[in-house]
Design an enzyme around this catalytic site. Structure first.
Site, mmCIF file in Angstrom:
data_model
loop_
_atom_site.group_PDB
_atom_site.id
_atom_site.type_symbol
_atom_site.label_atom_id
_atom_site.label_comp_id
_atom_site.label_asym_id
_atom_site.label_seq_id
_atom_site.Cartn_x
_atom_site.Cartn_y
_atom_site.Cartn_z
ATOM 1 N N GLU A 134 0.794 -1.249 0.000
ATOM 2 C CA GLU A 134 0.000 0.000 0.000
ATOM 3 C C GLU A 134 0.822 1.292 0.000
ATOM 4 O O GLU A 134 0.518 2.224 0.732
ATOM 5 C CB GLU A 134 -0.966 -0.010 1.192
ATOM 6 N N GLU A 241 -6.047 -11.027 -1.180
ATOM 7 C CA GLU A 241 -6.912 -10.800 -0.003
ATOM 8 C C GLU A 241 -8.383 -10.784 -0.425
ATOM 9 O O GLU A 241 -9.151 -9.909 -0.026
ATOM 10 C CB GLU A 241 -6.546 -9.470 0.684
#
Ligand code: GLA
Length: 331
Positions: A134, A241
């Site tokens: 991220e 995910e």
């Protein structure tokens, strides 16, 4: 319980690894589902910086080891998650007890010690690492997220982390992992980042698409465009995910005790179309990991609406297969 249904991992054996995020509890409470349907695991929180390394030099590997032992005992692969991230990293890495910033070279040294210790410990088991998580900004006028890593180490922190990871574990596949990975503006930034790094000879072997998606989006064509663009870089792709919230973005209801029939029908359709796309790109996609195993244990219960139950996975709260499961295995 689930004896007569096909195994997800077996059905997908010719396509990609089938993974689940697990924690110290679910390797026990969900062990039947895990052993039957999955051949890869990711630690949900247990390998994050704050879980392993609460104060400098003082590591606690008990939970991560338990997960790794479970995986090894059951012949599963392990994805390592994650080394360099702005969240779930203790404050002491960047700030001393008096609130002064830790100087860049010292932050660098802390990162080095952390990566050497953690990657070194799991070198023989963890085949892929989410090295940086991220780092790209969601905002249109910013490229990199304004994170403590960026502030301490400057823009080179991403490339340096990959170089360091490769030096420590030369056989590991190294991933850049992010969310909103199908949004065109962010997608293009992730592409640009990985392209740039690879052109500089930085060992980035894969892009992790988190895949925290919903009933309403992203569309299959948006996912396809992202998969096409990323795979044009010659890297592996993994969906790292995956979960699909049954709530539309505007739907803030917290009083539902069980999902509506419409939600479960739409979820089944979504999983069907998304896995059809994944199968189409099996030459680029090497792993698909669900963020959880069954609906009784999912972070979506608290996010983005606190206290709201969600049902985003393919096994229900009783560990029984949902319509979505059948649509994923029957093709
Ligand atoms: C991000 C992180 C994961 C996890 C999820 C929410 O996607 O990469 O480790 O924290 O958020 O559970």
């Amino acid at each position: 319980m689930t004896q007569e249904i096909p195994s997800l991992a077996k059905v997908y054996g010719d396509f990609f690894a089938m993974g689940a995020a697990v924690n110290r509890r679910t390797i026990d409470t969900h062990s039947e589902l895990l052993k039957t349907h999955f051949n890869s695991v990711t630690a949900e929180n247990e390998m994050k910086f704050e879980s392993l390394h609460r104060t400098r030099g003082d590591y606690d590997f008990a939970s991560a080891d338990a997960i790794v032992d479970f995986a090894v005992a059951n012949g599963m692969k392990v994805r390592g998650h994650t080394l360099v991230w702005h969240n779930q990293t203790p404050k002491w890495v960047f700030e001393d007890a008096d609130g002064h910033l830790v100087p860049g070279p010292e932050v660098e040294q802390i990162q080095k010690e952390h990566m050497e210790t953690v990657m070194g410990r799991y070198k023989d088991v963890v085949y892929a690492w989410d090295v940086v998580n991220e780092a790209i900004s969601d905002s249109d006028d910013e490229f990199l997220r304004n994170s403590p890593w960026l502030r301490a180490l400057g823009e080179g922190f991403i490339g340096n982390a990959f170089l360091r990871a490769h030096a420590i574990a030369p056989d590991a596949k190294l991933f850049y992992n992010d969310y909103n990975e199908t949004h065109p503006a962010k997608r293009d930034k992730i592409y640009r980042l990985v392209k740039q790094l690879r052109s500089e000879g930085v060992p980035v072997h894969g892009i992790g698409m988190q895949g925290h998606w919903g009933l309403g989006g992203p569309s299959v064509s948006e996912i396809r465009e992202a998969v096409e663009l990323y795979s044009s870089l010659g890297v592996e792709l993994q969906v790292t995910e995956l979960d699909i919230s049954v709530f539309e973005f505007e739907d803030r209801r917290t009083d539902l005790k069980s999902p509506t029939t419409e939600m479960m029908d739409r979820l089944a359709e979504r999983y069907e179309e998304i896995f059809a796309l994944f199968r189409e790109y099996k030459s680029s996609i090497t792993g698909v990991t669900f963020w959880g195993i069954a609906d009784d244990s999912t972070w979506k219960d608290g996010f983005p609406v606190r206290g709201r139950k969600d049902w985003p996975l393919v096994f229900d709260v009783n560990h029984e297969p949902k319509a979505a499961f059948h649509r994923v295995v029957n093709f």
